[in-house]
Design an enzyme around this catalytic site. Structure first.
Site, mmCIF file in Angstrom:
data_model
loop_
_atom_site.group_PDB
_atom_site.id
_atom_site.type_symbol
_atom_site.label_atom_id
_atom_site.label_comp_id
_atom_site.label_asym_id
_atom_site.label_seq_id
_atom_site.Cartn_x
_atom_site.Cartn_y
_atom_site.Cartn_z
ATOM 1 N N ARG A 34 -10.813 0.189 -8.408
ATOM 2 C CA ARG A 34 -11.220 -1.195 -8.698
ATOM 3 C C ARG A 34 -12.524 -1.519 -7.988
ATOM 4 O O ARG A 34 -13.286 -2.367 -8.420
ATOM 5 C CB ARG A 34 -10.086 -2.114 -8.206
ATOM 6 N N CYS A 72 -6.309 6.184 -1.062
ATOM 7 C CA CYS A 72 -5.034 6.517 -0.405
ATOM 8 C C CYS A 72 -4.145 7.352 -1.308
ATOM 9 O O CYS A 72 -3.600 8.374 -0.883
ATOM 10 C CB CYS A 72 -4.300 5.236 0.010
ATOM 11 N N HIS A 131 1.706 2.818 3.927
ATOM 12 C CA HIS A 131 0.693 1.768 3.896
ATOM 13 C C HIS A 131 1.028 0.703 4.943
ATOM 14 O O HIS A 131 2.194 0.304 5.089
ATOM 15 C CB HIS A 131 0.615 1.110 2.512
ATOM 16 N N GLU A 173 5.584 4.957 1.160
ATOM 17 C CA GLU A 173 5.290 5.294 -0.230
ATOM 18 C C GLU A 173 6.187 6.434 -0.696
ATOM 19 O O GLU A 173 6.375 7.418 0.005
ATOM 20 C CB GLU A 173 3.818 5.708 -0.389
HETATM 21 N N1 PCA Z 1 -6.600 1.877 2.031
HETATM 22 C C1 PCA Z 1 -7.176 2.248 0.767
HETATM 23 C C2 PCA Z 1 -8.056 3.413 1.051
HETATM 24 C C3 PCA Z 1 -8.236 3.455 2.534
HETATM 25 C C4 PCA Z 1 -7.212 2.522 3.040
HETATM 26 O O1 PCA Z 1 -6.947 2.333 4.236
HETATM 27 C C5 PCA Z 1 -6.116 2.510 -0.312
HETATM 28 O O2 PCA Z 1 -5.026 1.925 -0.250
HETATM 29 O O3 PCA Z 1 -6.366 3.293 -1.232
#
Ligand code: PCA
Length: 225
Positions: free
Chosen positions: A98, A151, A179, A88
Site C-alpha cells: 500500500r 513483514c 506483530h 501470526e
Molecule cells: N511492519 C511492517 C513492515 C515493518 C514493520 O515493522 C509490516 O507489517 O509489514
C-alpha cells in the site's frame, strides 16, 4: 570487532524492523534489541535489526540464521492500529504494498517466491504463546493475516526456508512472526498503544512459551477443538 563466536548455549534469533512509512520509531526493532544478549530458559538471544526493504530484509535474516544456527526464530514487526500483540498464524506468497518500502519499492500483486506454495503455517505453538501472553496480563490475539507488506514477505521467506530445510542445521529450527502494537507516542487517534517495556515483556513471555511447547497440545495426535 564484535565477537560473533557462538557460545555453548543454543540460540534464539529475534529479528525486528527499522522505522518505516514516515514513523520515526519501530517498537519491533527496539524490543528485540532490548532482549539481545539475554538468556531465556538456557537459550542465548541473538537480536537483529532488519531494514523495512523488500529486497534486503530476507537475505539479512537468512544470513543471521546461517551465523547463529538457532533452534527458534521469531521475526517481529509493527502493526499500526492493532491494540494487542498478534501471533501470526499464516504467511502468504503475495506482496502487494500500500506504501513504498524504505528503498522506494512498492510491489503490486507479485509472489514472494514464484512457484512456491500459496501459504505456510507458522511453526510456533501459536495457542500456547497466546495463552502465555494472556496469563501474563498482556493483550494478545491470534492473527490470520500478516498483511502483504515487508513483514509478510519476511515471514513467508522464513517459513519457505524452514520448510525446505536445505541446510541440515535448519532441520530442527522452528519459526514464526509476531506483530506488535504501536508505542503510546505513535498510536493512532483513539488508540492507547503499548509501552516498550510491556512489548519487551511480551516477547520474553512468547519466547519462553515457544521454547517450553514444541507444539500446541491440542494438535497432538490430530485432536481438534
Ligand atoms: N511492519 C511492517 C513492515 C515493518 C514493520 O515493522 C509490516 O507489517 O509489514
Amino acid at each position: 570487532m564484535p565477537n560473533n563466536k557462538p557460545t555453548e548455549l543454543p540460540c534464539v534469533v529475534l529479528a525486528g524492523f527499522d522505522a518505516f512509512g514516515g514513523e520515526s520509531l519501530n517498537p519491533s526493532g527496539l524490543a528485540v534489541q532490548a532482549l539481545g544478549g539475554q538468556v531465556i530458559a538456557g537459550h542465548r538471544i541473538a537480536s537483529l535489526l532488519l531494514p523495512t526493504v523488500f529486497d534486503a530484509a530476507l537475505p539479512r535474516l537468512l544470513a543471521a540464521l546461517e551465523r547463529s544456527r538457532p533452534v527458534l526464530v521469531i521475526a517481529v514487526g509493527l502493526a499500526q492500529g492493532r491494540g494487542a500483540i498478534a501471533i501470526e498464524r499464516i504467511a502468504i506468497n503475495l506482496q502487494d504494498a500500500r506504501i513504498p518500502d524504505n528503498a522506494g519499492t512498492q510491489p503490486y500483486d507479485t509472489a514472494v517466491v514464484p512457484g512456491a506454495p500459496a501459504a505456510y503455517f507458522s511453526s510456533l505453538p501459536v495457542k500456547a504463546v497466546w495463552q502465555a501472553l494472556l496469563q501474563a496480563g498482556l493483550p494478545a490475539d491470534i492473527s490470520h493475516s500478516a498483511g502483504t507488506f515487508v513483514c509478510n514477505h519476511v515471514f513467508f521467506g522464513l517459513m519457505h526456508a524452514l520448510a525446505n530445510k536445505r541446510k541440515h542445521w535448519l532441520r530442527h529450527t522452528r519459526g514464526g512472526f509476531i506483530h506488535l502494537p504501536a508505542l503510546p507516542e505513535q498510536a493512532a487517534v483513539g488508540q492507547f498503544g503499548m509501552p516498550l517495556d510491556e512489548q519487551v515483556r511480551g516477547l520474553r513471555v512468547a519466547v519462553l512459551a515457544a521454547l517450553q511447547h514444541p507444539q500446541d497440545a491440542l494438535l497432538v495426535g490430530g485432536a481438534t477443538h
